[in-house]
Design a protein around this motif. Sequence first.
Motif, PDB file in Angstrom:
ATOM      1  N   ASN A  14      15.058 -24.838   2.208  1.00  0.00           N
ATOM      2  CA  ASN A  14      16.328 -25.419   1.852  1.00  0.00           C
ATOM      3  C   ASN A  14      16.735 -26.465   2.845  1.00  0.00           C
ATOM      4  N   LEU A  15      15.861 -27.290   3.304  1.00  0.00           N
ATOM      5  CA  LEU A  15      16.294 -28.349   4.218  1.00  0.00           C
ATOM      6  C   LEU A  15      17.084 -29.554   3.354  1.00  0.00           C
ATOM      7  N   SER A  16      17.937 -30.374   4.116  1.00  0.00           N
ATOM      8  CA  SER A  16      18.584 -31.533   3.725  1.00  0.00           C
ATOM      9  C   SER A  16      17.323 -32.683   3.353  1.00  0.00           C
ATOM     10  N   ILE A  17      17.556 -33.485   2.465  1.00  0.00           N
ATOM     11  CA  ILE A  17      16.603 -34.517   2.165  1.00  0.00           C
ATOM     12  C   ILE A  17      16.263 -35.044   3.503  1.00  0.00           C
ATOM     13  N   THR A  18      17.398 -35.264   4.026  1.00  0.00           N
ATOM     14  CA  THR A  18      17.047 -36.228   5.540  1.00  0.00           C
ATOM     15  C   THR A  18      16.238 -35.496   6.555  1.00  0.00           C
ATOM     16  N   ALA A  19      16.246 -34.001   6.601  1.00  0.00           N
ATOM     17  CA  ALA A  19      15.506 -33.230   7.266  1.00  0.00           C
ATOM     18  C   ALA A  19      14.054 -33.113   6.958  1.00  0.00           C
ATOM     19  N   ASN A  20      14.024 -33.246   5.493  1.00  0.00           N
ATOM     20  CA  ASN A  20      12.520 -33.384   5.025  1.00  0.00           C
ATOM     21  C   ASN A  20      11.910 -34.655   5.271  1.00  0.00           C
ATOM     22  N   ALA A  21      12.694 -35.668   5.311  1.00  0.00           N
ATOM     23  CA  ALA A  21      12.330 -37.221   5.397  1.00  0.00           C
ATOM     24  C   ALA A  21      11.957 -37.239   6.804  1.00  0.00           C
ATOM     25  N   ILE A  22      12.552 -36.690   7.924  1.00  0.00           N
ATOM     26  CA  ILE A  22      12.165 -36.643   9.190  1.00  0.00           C
ATOM     27  C   ILE A  22      11.195 -35.942   9.744  1.00  0.00           C
ATOM     28  N   ALA A  23      10.851 -34.846   8.819  1.00  0.00           N
ATOM     29  CA  ALA A  23       9.895 -33.967   9.187  1.00  0.00           C
ATOM     30  C   ALA A  23       8.401 -34.659   8.525  1.00  0.00           C
ATOM     31  N   THR A  24       8.766 -35.514   7.501  1.00  0.00           N
ATOM     32  CA  THR A  24       7.461 -36.333   6.934  1.00  0.00           C
ATOM     33  C   THR A  24       7.018 -37.306   8.065  1.00  0.00           C
ATOM     34  N   ALA A  25       8.040 -38.125   8.643  1.00  0.00           N
ATOM     35  CA  ALA A  25       7.929 -39.196   9.525  1.00  0.00           C
ATOM     36  C   ALA A  25       7.343 -38.688  10.626  1.00  0.00           C
ATOM     37  N   GLU A  26       7.776 -37.386  11.207  1.00  0.00           N
ATOM     38  CA  GLU A  26       7.099 -36.893  12.549  1.00  0.00           C
ATOM     39  C   GLU A  26       5.616 -36.409  12.231  1.00  0.00           C
ATOM     40  N   LEU A  27       5.370 -35.907  10.928  1.00  0.00           N
ATOM     41  CA  LEU A  27       3.865 -35.564  10.686  1.00  0.00           C
ATOM     42  C   LEU A  27       3.012 -36.995  10.907  1.00  0.00           C
ATOM     43  N   ALA A  28       3.618 -37.956  10.187  1.00  0.00           N
ATOM     44  CA  ALA A  28       2.993 -39.269   9.917  1.00  0.00           C
ATOM     45  C   ALA A  28       2.843 -40.070  11.188  1.00  0.00           C
ATOM     46  N   ARG A  29       3.883 -39.726  12.140  1.00  0.00           N
ATOM     47  CA  ARG A  29       3.493 -40.414  13.683  1.00  0.00           C
ATOM     48  C   ARG A  29       2.452 -40.016  14.202  1.00  0.00           C
ATOM     49  N   VAL A  30       2.047 -38.794  14.055  1.00  0.00           N
ATOM     50  CA  VAL A  30       0.698 -38.451  14.720  1.00  0.00           C
ATOM     51  C   VAL A  30      -0.500 -38.713  13.940  1.00  0.00           C
ATOM     52  N   ASP A  31      -0.394 -38.278  12.440  1.00  0.00           N
ATOM     53  CA  ASP A  31      -1.364 -38.396  11.735  1.00  0.00           C
ATOM     54  C   ASP A  31      -0.752 -38.456  10.238  1.00  0.00           C
ATOM     55  N   ALA A  32      -1.236 -39.625   9.258  1.00  0.00           N
ATOM     56  CA  ALA A  32      -0.507 -39.759   8.231  1.00  0.00           C
ATOM     57  C   ALA A  32      -1.411 -38.814   7.451  1.00  0.00           C
ATOM     58  N   SER A  33      -2.650 -38.531   7.585  1.00  0.00           N
ATOM     59  CA  SER A  33      -3.254 -37.468   6.513  1.00  0.00           C
ATOM     60  C   SER A  33      -2.476 -35.964   6.545  1.00  0.00           C
ATOM     61  N   CYS A  34      -2.117 -35.595   7.520  1.00  0.00           N
ATOM     62  CA  CYS A  34      -1.551 -34.414   7.537  1.00  0.00           C
ATOM     63  C   CYS A  34      -0.263 -34.700   6.913  1.00  0.00           C
ATOM     64  N   SER A  35       0.290 -35.924   6.868  1.00  0.00           N
ATOM     65  CA  SER A  35       1.719 -35.912   6.335  1.00  0.00           C
ATOM     66  C   SER A  35       1.407 -36.109   4.812  1.00  0.00           C
ATOM     67  N   THR A  36       0.548 -36.690   4.290  1.00  0.00           N
ATOM     68  CA  THR A  36       0.117 -36.889   2.950  1.00  0.00           C
ATOM     69  C   THR A  36      -0.263 -35.474   2.417  1.00  0.00           C
ATOM     70  N   PHE A  37      -1.132 -34.687   2.985  1.00  0.00           N
ATOM     71  CA  PHE A  37      -1.432 -33.420   2.977  1.00  0.00           C
ATOM     72  C   PHE A  37      -0.044 -32.487   2.419  1.00  0.00           C
TER      73      PHE A  37
END
Length: 439
Positions: free
Chosen positions: A112-135
């Motif tokens: 039940n994250l906010s859309i912003t929290a969800n977006a921040i998590a997506t960015a932090e995953l992609a910051r290190v590895d875009a594939s993990c973010s896409t997964f």
Amino acid sequence: MKVPAARAQEDMNKEAKSAYFDLPALDVSVSFPQATPASAFPPSVSDYYQFDDLLTAEEQAVRKRVRECMEKEVAPIMAKYWEKAEFPFEVVPKLGALRVAGGSIKGYGCPNLSITANAIATAELARVDASCSTFVLVHSSLAMLTIGLCGSEAQKQKYLPSLAELKTIACWGLTEPDYGSDASALRTTARKVEGGWILDGQKRWIGNSTFADILVIFARNTATNQINGFIVKKDAPGLQATKIENKIGLRIVQNGDILLEKVFVPDEDRLSGVNSFQDTSKVLAVSRVMVAWQPIGISMGVYDICHRYLKERKQFGAPLAAFQINQQKLVRMLSNIQAMFLVGWRLCKLYESGKMTPGQASMGKSWISLKARETVSLGRELLGGNGILTDFLVAKAFCDLEPIYTYEGTYDINTLVTGREITGIASFRPAASSNRSRL
């Protein structure tokens, strides 16, 4: 005629030459002792305008735990898996423990994250590895969200808790070999039979599909000609998922070709909330926002690497950071990231307030991915020869950004979505050609 001594010397030279060429490649830390590789990820230094102040305590906490996990658990191994084009199943339990899968879904074990929290998590995953973010994005913001928004109560209770913990994995099947941008014209069919449905057709570019436990599949109802949604189990007879080889980007992501030949899906696994292609828009509205945050994260990571590299690496007796042209490129990168972050953050706020339009989401995704392309290209220039080595992240990020520039709507298609919204004129299909001959 060669004398024995000369022949012996020649043999020794050949052996020495052979031994030289048989030497293993130098470790990157030995080859370039002045520069730290991305396996030891640098601290984040891209928040120049202090956007962290715009985030709530919950959103900051999400950023912190995702960042720590990615830097510690994924950064040391990502280049190895990227080169092999294999998925790092060893990190799945660690990603599950982050409690970000399920994003903004409330209940059923979801965070039940906010859309912003969800977006921040997506960015932090992609910051290190875009594939993990896409997964995670495919699993969470497409497959899980479809069940959360369009599934029955029984389906939510049955599938979401396990998916939220990443104990089971999902994929999302919309795109077909003949229909990418024109996804609404899909040809996979669903025919009603006693007790369920028979699915026939093909899907392509489906992330996670080669190992997913459940597949969310969209098909055209043969009776109504409308698009319906279905949950298909991985062991369903007639279902095949084959890995797409030879990708130059997101190599860790296991994209697959799906073949459905008379696959039976029971009535209980028909998604009752999907009755037309428009029903997919509820999911795509969220996922397009999340995809817009992937280029932001990628650009952040590339900037962090370049910032450290330019201060460590010396040429002509000085750190690369001391040269004016390098500072100018670094500032261009940083400026882009500030603007990209602000557009992404505003997009989240528009969605959370119920004001976001499809055109706004499309413009955000297209513009952010365009600026990210420029940013990563500048990073590639700054690293010189090391800019083509995966060890220093930039080469990998450069390649990973290309599929993101294309998926969830290409740059051009997304601009046309916005263009239709601001002009009231759809320009997706070419005007019908005239049958009249021209003299």
